[in-house]
Write a protein that holds these residues in place. Structure first.
Motif, PDB file in Angstrom:
ATOM      1  N   ALA A 121       0.827  -1.209   0.000  1.00 47.14           N
ATOM      2  CA  ALA A 121       0.000   0.000   0.000  1.00 47.14           C
ATOM      3  C   ALA A 121       0.865   1.265   0.000  1.00 47.14           C
ATOM      4  O   ALA A 121       0.463   2.295  -0.532  1.00 47.14           O
ATOM      5  CB  ALA A 121      -0.926   0.006   1.207  1.00 47.14           C
ATOM      6  N   ALA A 122       2.043   1.181   0.599  1.00 47.23           N
ATOM      7  CA  ALA A 122       2.940   2.340   0.660  1.00 47.23           C
ATOM      8  C   ALA A 122       4.343   1.898   0.251  1.00 47.23           C
ATOM      9  O   ALA A 122       5.156   1.515   1.090  1.00 47.23           O
ATOM     10  CB  ALA A 122       2.958   2.933   2.068  1.00 47.23           C
ATOM     11  N   PRO A 123       4.630   1.927  -1.057  1.00 42.97           N
ATOM     12  CA  PRO A 123       5.973   1.539  -1.531  1.00 42.97           C
ATOM     13  C   PRO A 123       7.060   2.395  -0.897  1.00 42.97           C
ATOM     14  O   PRO A 123       6.798   3.502  -0.398  1.00 42.97           O
ATOM     15  CB  PRO A 123       5.885   1.780  -3.043  1.00 42.97           C
ATOM     16  CG  PRO A 123       4.422   1.728  -3.362  1.00 42.97           C
ATOM     17  CD  PRO A 123       3.736   2.296  -2.152  1.00 42.97           C
ATOM     18  N   THR A 124       8.269   1.907  -0.907  1.00 47.11           N
ATOM     19  CA  THR A 124       9.396   2.618  -0.307  1.00 47.11           C
ATOM     20  C   THR A 124       9.505   4.038  -0.850  1.00 47.11           C
ATOM     21  O   THR A 124       9.494   4.257  -2.063  1.00 47.11           O
ATOM     22  CB  THR A 124      10.706   1.862  -0.599  1.00 47.11           C
ATOM     23  OG1 THR A 124      10.608   0.538  -0.086  1.00 47.11           O
ATOM     24  CG2 THR A 124      11.890   2.572   0.050  1.00 47.11           C
ATOM     25  N   GLY A 125       9.578   4.998   0.077  1.00 45.13           N
ATOM     26  CA  GLY A 125       9.717   6.390  -0.311  1.00 45.13           C
ATOM     27  C   GLY A 125       8.417   7.149  -0.471  1.00 45.13           C
ATOM     28  O   GLY A 125       8.423   8.363  -0.645  1.00 45.13           O
ATOM     29  N   SER A 126       7.264   6.434  -0.386  1.00 43.32           N
ATOM     30  CA  SER A 126       5.983   7.099  -0.625  1.00 43.32           C
ATOM     31  C   SER A 126       5.391   7.708   0.645  1.00 43.32           C
ATOM     32  O   SER A 126       4.399   8.423   0.574  1.00 43.32           O
ATOM     33  CB  SER A 126       4.976   6.111  -1.211  1.00 43.32           C
ATOM     34  OG  SER A 126       4.677   5.091  -0.269  1.00 43.32           O
ATOM     35  N   ALA A 127       5.979   7.434   1.800  1.00 41.93           N
ATOM     36  CA  ALA A 127       5.392   7.898   3.054  1.00 41.93           C
ATOM     37  C   ALA A 127       6.213   9.011   3.704  1.00 41.93           C
ATOM     38  O   ALA A 127       6.068   9.272   4.902  1.00 41.93           O
ATOM     39  CB  ALA A 127       5.255   6.720   4.029  1.00 41.93           C
ATOM     40  N   ALA A 128       7.023   9.689   2.909  1.00 43.20           N
ATOM     41  CA  ALA A 128       7.938  10.696   3.471  1.00 43.20           C
ATOM     42  C   ALA A 128       7.209  11.846   4.151  1.00 43.20           C
ATOM     43  O   ALA A 128       7.721  12.443   5.103  1.00 43.20           O
ATOM     44  CB  ALA A 128       8.835  11.229   2.359  1.00 43.20           C
ATOM     45  N   SER A 129       5.996  12.168   3.703  1.00 45.46           N
ATOM     46  CA  SER A 129       5.286  13.325   4.246  1.00 45.46           C
ATOM     47  C   SER A 129       4.290  12.969   5.344  1.00 45.46           C
ATOM     48  O   SER A 129       3.584  13.839   5.848  1.00 45.46           O
ATOM     49  CB  SER A 129       4.548  14.052   3.109  1.00 45.46           C
ATOM     50  OG  SER A 129       5.460  14.532   2.138  1.00 45.46           O
TER      51      SER A 129
END
Length: 213
Positions: free
Chosen positions: A159-167
């Motif tokens: 659901a949240a690939p690496t780097g997609s949850a930075a914010s």
């Protein structure tokens, strides 16, 4: 065409009340937890009949399924024992209790397996945490602090690939838990549990109160 009518009634359940159920990934079984009775009914959906009623313990909560390298299992939380039970599935027969996982917190409730079946995540309702169970050893390998009283949990692979949850933020996970006192719906004082008043640092006003004699 949908008729919106009852087409079958399954009898022989362990209890009339069930708050939490789960259907197996292959669609052949329904496990219904009977919280107040401490039982769990196993239902064969193909033949629409109860195949087993298990004595699982006080405050039996959520069942869920995990297909692992070692077979197909059901993980079932028992809030009154602080345990997660592990059953080996036996379609058409009585499931085998494999082990009891002693949870790190209190009142285990909702749980969900990882997509590959290697982990089961269990919410600790009264400990504000989630246990991570390794399905190969059925041991708790990690505990994650979460928000207050987790009761349900869903795992979505990728659901949240690496780097997609930075914010993303932590949503107050570092704050101390807040106990909210019950209040009459007509009471007009500020609500300490409302997000707006909590963010503004609400404090109970002090001073004389009206009284009748």
């Amino acid at each position: 065409m949908t008729s919106h009518k009852v087409v079958h009634t399954i009898k022989g359940l362990g209890d009339a009340f069930s708050s939490d159920e789960s259907i197996s990934p292959d669609g052949t079984e329904l496990w219904a937890a009977h919280k107040r009775a401490g039982l769990t009914s196993v239902i064969d959906l193909e033949h629409r009949e109860v195949t087993a009623v298990l004595k699982t313990g006080p405050d039996t909560n959520h069942p869920n399924f995990a297909n692992t390298a070692h077979g197909s299992f059901v993980y079932l939380t028992v809030g009154g024992l602080d345990e997660t039970l592990v059953y080996r599935r036996d379609p058409g027969g009585t499931p085998e209790l494999v082990t009891r996982v002693h949870d790190t917190g209190h009142a285990p409730h909702g749980l969900w397996p990882s997509g590959d079946g290697t982990r089961v995540y269990v919410g600790m309702e009264k400990s504000d945490a989630v246990d991570v169970i390794d399905t190969a050893t059925n041991k708790v390998i990690d505990t994650v602090a979460v928000g207050q009283e987790p009761q349900a949990l869903v795992y979505v692979p990728n659901a949240a690939p690496t780097g997609s949850a930075a914010s993303l933020g932590r949503q107050g996970l570092g704050d101390a838990p807040t106990t909210c006192p019950p209040a009459c719906p007509t009471e007009r004082r500020a609500n300490p549990c409302a997000p707006a008043t909590r963010a503004a640092g609400w404090k109970r006003r002090s001073g004389p109160s009206a009284a009748s004699t």
